[in-house]
Design a protein around this motif. Structure first.
Motif, short mmCIF file in Angstrom:
data_model
loop_
_atom_site.label_atom_id
_atom_site.label_comp_id
_atom_site.label_asym_id
_atom_site.label_seq_id
_atom_site.Cartn_x
_atom_site.Cartn_y
_atom_site.Cartn_z
N ARG A 1 -3.63 5.10 -5.71
CA ARG A 1 -4.47 4.14 -5.99
C ARG A 1 -5.13 3.20 -4.80
O ARG A 1 -6.27 2.78 -5.19
CB ARG A 1 -4.02 3.20 -6.97
N PHE A 2 -4.48 3.55 -3.58
CA PHE A 2 -5.15 2.52 -2.53
C PHE A 2 -5.79 3.44 -1.52
O PHE A 2 -6.25 2.84 -0.70
CB PHE A 2 -4.14 1.74 -1.61
N GLU A 3 -5.91 4.86 -1.70
CA GLU A 3 -6.58 5.51 -0.85
C GLU A 3 -7.90 5.33 -0.71
O GLU A 3 -8.58 5.82 0.37
CB GLU A 3 -6.10 7.11 -1.17
N LYS A 4 -8.53 4.90 -1.52
CA LYS A 4 -10.08 4.70 -1.78
C LYS A 4 -10.48 3.37 -0.61
O LYS A 4 -11.64 3.35 -0.20
CB LYS A 4 -10.45 4.37 -3.07
N TYR A 5 -9.33 2.74 -0.30
CA TYR A 5 -9.51 1.60 0.61
C TYR A 5 -9.24 1.99 2.10
O TYR A 5 -9.64 1.22 2.99
CB TYR A 5 -8.74 0.49 0.30
N ILE A 6 -8.69 3.09 2.21
CA ILE A 6 -8.36 3.61 3.65
C ILE A 6 -9.93 3.79 4.39
O ILE A 6 -10.78 4.26 3.91
CB ILE A 6 -7.94 5.14 3.66
N ALA A 7 -9.79 3.40 5.62
CA ALA A 7 -10.92 3.26 6.52
C ALA A 7 -10.55 3.87 7.87
O ALA A 7 -9.53 3.48 8.30
CB ALA A 7 -11.62 1.94 6.82
N PHE B 1 0.78 -1.22 -0.05
CA PHE B 1 -0.13 0.06 -0.02
C PHE B 1 0.77 1.07 0.01
O PHE B 1 0.26 2.45 -0.19
CB PHE B 1 -1.01 0.11 1.27
N ASN B 2 2.12 1.07 0.14
CA ASN B 2 2.88 2.50 0.52
C ASN B 2 4.09 2.42 -0.31
O ASN B 2 4.66 1.38 -1.01
CB ASN B 2 3.37 2.67 2.01
#
Length: 154
Positions: A141-147, A122-123
């Motif tokens: 591209r993975f920011e949308k999965y941050i919770a 992710f990083n």
């Protein structure tokens, strides 16, 4: 070996209970299996009476620079009602992905001892111009999965 070994051996289990505690605090009905044979760390009963299975993966702040959110050598095939909760202690960030999302985003090793196993990173690292040092960051591209909560499980 003493402290380091105990820390690494117990870190994953401590993080599982920490995150499950946060889920309980948000009012989720959580059930923890006595055995972890099937990659299920917690089962959640949703308000509609259905159940989802969650696998929790966490990375310690002690991991090598650049690897704060590298989750490697995972065995996984598509499963309905199954989610991953990834947590990076150093980045203080969690990502929630369904089984389907994980399979879309992960890399599958094509050869070597981990052939067929899956990884997700992710990083990355970049130079922070304001301080002139390398700094870890989440790939866009993975920011949308941050919770920041567990609404996806409700």
């Amino acid at each position: 070996m003493g402290n380091t070994f105990r820390h690494s051996a117990g870190f994953g289990k401590r993080m599982e209970y920490y995150l499950i505690g946060l889920m309980l605090k948000e009012g989720l009905d959580c059930y923890v299996p006595l055995v972890d044979d099937d990659g299920i760390d917690v089962v959640i009963r949703k308000s509609d009476g259905t159940y989802i299975e969650i696998q929790i993966k966490a990375r310690s702040k002690e991991v090598a620079d650049g690897d704060a959110a590298l989750f490697a050598a995972l065995i996984h095939e598509h499963r309905d009602n199954y989610y991953f909760l990834f947590y990076s202690e150093r980045l203080e960030t969690m990502w929630i992905l369904s089984s389907e999302e994980f399979l879309k985003e992960c890399v599958t090793n094509k050869n070597g001892k981990n052939c067929g196993k899956r990884s997700i990173w992710f990083n990355g690292n970049k130079i922070d111009k304001s301080i002139g040092e390398k700094k870890e960051y989440v790939y866009p591209r993975f920011e949308k999965y941050i919770a920041t909560n567990f609404d996806r499980f409700k």
